[in-house]
Structure formats: structure tokens, C-alpha cells
Design a protein around this motif. Sequence first.
Motif, PDB file in Angstrom:
ATOM      1  N   GLN A 201      22.856  21.443   7.952  1.00  0.00           N
ATOM      2  CA  GLN A 201      22.519  22.842   8.215  1.00  0.00           C
ATOM      3  C   GLN A 201      22.808  23.752   7.032  1.00  0.00           C
ATOM      4  O   GLN A 201      22.133  24.752   6.844  1.00  0.00           O
ATOM      5  N   ARG A 202      23.827  23.422   6.224  1.00  0.00           N
ATOM      6  CA  ARG A 202      24.209  24.288   5.100  1.00  0.00           C
ATOM      7  C   ARG A 202      23.051  24.577   4.149  1.00  0.00           C
ATOM      8  O   ARG A 202      22.794  25.733   3.835  1.00  0.00           O
ATOM      9  N   PRO A 203      22.341  23.573   3.637  1.00  0.00           N
ATOM     10  CA  PRO A 203      21.235  23.885   2.716  1.00  0.00           C
ATOM     11  C   PRO A 203      20.118  24.691   3.374  1.00  0.00           C
ATOM     12  O   PRO A 203      19.499  25.530   2.731  1.00  0.00           O
ATOM     13  N   LYS A 204      19.872  24.483   4.659  1.00  0.00           N
ATOM     14  CA  LYS A 204      18.829  25.242   5.341  1.00  0.00           C
ATOM     15  C   LYS A 204      19.202  26.713   5.398  1.00  0.00           C
ATOM     16  O   LYS A 204      18.365  27.587   5.174  1.00  0.00           O
ATOM     17  N   GLU A 205      20.463  27.007   5.714  1.00  0.00           N
ATOM     18  CA  GLU A 205      20.924  28.394   5.757  1.00  0.00           C
ATOM     19  C   GLU A 205      20.857  29.017   4.369  1.00  0.00           C
ATOM     20  O   GLU A 205      20.431  30.158   4.215  1.00  0.00           O
ATOM     21  N   PHE A 206      21.257  28.251   3.364  1.00  0.00           N
ATOM     22  CA  PHE A 206      21.227  28.755   1.995  1.00  0.00           C
ATOM     23  C   PHE A 206      19.798  29.046   1.572  1.00  0.00           C
ATOM     24  O   PHE A 206      19.522  30.080   0.976  1.00  0.00           O
ATOM     25  N   ASN A 207      18.873  28.150   1.891  1.00  0.00           N
ATOM     26  CA  ASN A 207      17.478  28.349   1.507  1.00  0.00           C
ATOM     27  C   ASN A 207      16.863  29.539   2.229  1.00  0.00           C
ATOM     28  O   ASN A 207      16.057  30.263   1.649  1.00  0.00           O
ATOM     29  N   SER A 208      17.235  29.759   3.488  1.00  0.00           N
ATOM     30  CA  SER A 208      16.689  30.910   4.198  1.00  0.00           C
ATOM     31  C   SER A 208      17.210  32.212   3.592  1.00  0.00           C
ATOM     32  O   SER A 208      16.449  33.168   3.420  1.00  0.00           O
ATOM     33  N   LYS A 209      18.493  32.247   3.245  1.00  0.00           N
ATOM     34  CA  LYS A 209      19.044  33.436   2.591  1.00  0.00           C
ATOM     35  C   LYS A 209      18.402  33.633   1.223  1.00  0.00           C
ATOM     36  O   LYS A 209      18.085  34.743   0.822  1.00  0.00           O
ATOM     37  N   ARG A 210      18.200  32.538   0.517  1.00  0.00           N
ATOM     38  CA  ARG A 210      17.600  32.599  -0.814  1.00  0.00           C
ATOM     39  C   ARG A 210      16.155  33.099  -0.730  1.00  0.00           C
ATOM     40  O   ARG A 210      15.738  33.935  -1.531  1.00  0.00           O
ATOM     41  N   SER A 211      15.396  32.597   0.232  1.00  0.00           N
ATOM     42  CA  SER A 211      14.010  33.027   0.354  1.00  0.00           C
ATOM     43  C   SER A 211      13.937  34.507   0.767  1.00  0.00           C
ATOM     44  O   SER A 211      13.037  35.228   0.348  1.00  0.00           O
TER      45      SER A 211
END
Length: 142
Positions: A90-100
Motif C-alpha cells: 500500500q505504501r507505494p500506491k499512497e505515495f504515487n497518488s500523493k505524487r500525482s
Amino acid sequence: MGRKYYCDYCDKRIQNDYNIIKQHNVGLPHLRARAEYFQQFKSIEEILGEIKYKPPCRSLKDHSVCMFGVLCRYRHYTSEQIREMQQFVQRPKEFNSKRSERLRKYLRNVMARSELFVKKRYNQHAMEKLPPSMIQIEDSSK
């Protein structure tokens, strides 16, 4: 004596005969070694997908080693280990959503700034720098 067949998964040399090789490839030691070899290349998402609906193995309760290994029908992960793997996924998904989201805001600001720049640069100052003959041509073309 002919050449020997070498099995990479089992690290064994066997007689180079089609029937013997075929028999070796369907054997339990070869299947286990092959499954263990390919297990190391699986991603965490694939592992979670496979163990999602499996009940826990009895050897996990007894704290012993399962004799079936990777070929076991049951899972060899505790609920705590599964939870850690899910959090890791889940960590990379959350990071990618914040990044996008940050990227969208930045691009929105870039578009607004570029439109403002073009408006200031070409609409106001360009007309002042043009010779009078060019201004008349532009006005007549409208």
C-alpha cells in the motif's frame, strides 16, 4: 558412455535418455526445486494473491518445517506477516497518488503561468513594438 543431462533446478546429473529425463521432470523433488526457484522471482502482490484464500498450514501451528514446502496447499505466513506485506504494497500506491496530485497541481500552475506569460508578452508589448503599417494590416484582416 554418453553425455549426461544436467538439471539446473535439482543440481543433478542424470543419464541423457528422453524417458529418464521425462520421468525426472514429473518427480516430486524436481517439481519442488523448480517451484522454490521460481518463488524467489514472485512479487509481493502475487504472493498475497496466492495466499489470500488459503488456510494456515498445520506445521505453522506446530512451529515445524512443512514437508511439502512451496507445493503445500496451505499458507506458511502468519497473519502479522501478511499484514506487513499488505502495508508494504500500500505504501507505494499512497505515495504515487500523493505524487500525482502534486504533479496535477504543478501542471495546473504551469498552464496558468504560461497563459499569463503569453498574454502579457504577445498581446500588449507586441503591438507597441510593431510598426504602424503592420498594425493596420492586422486590423484589416479581422
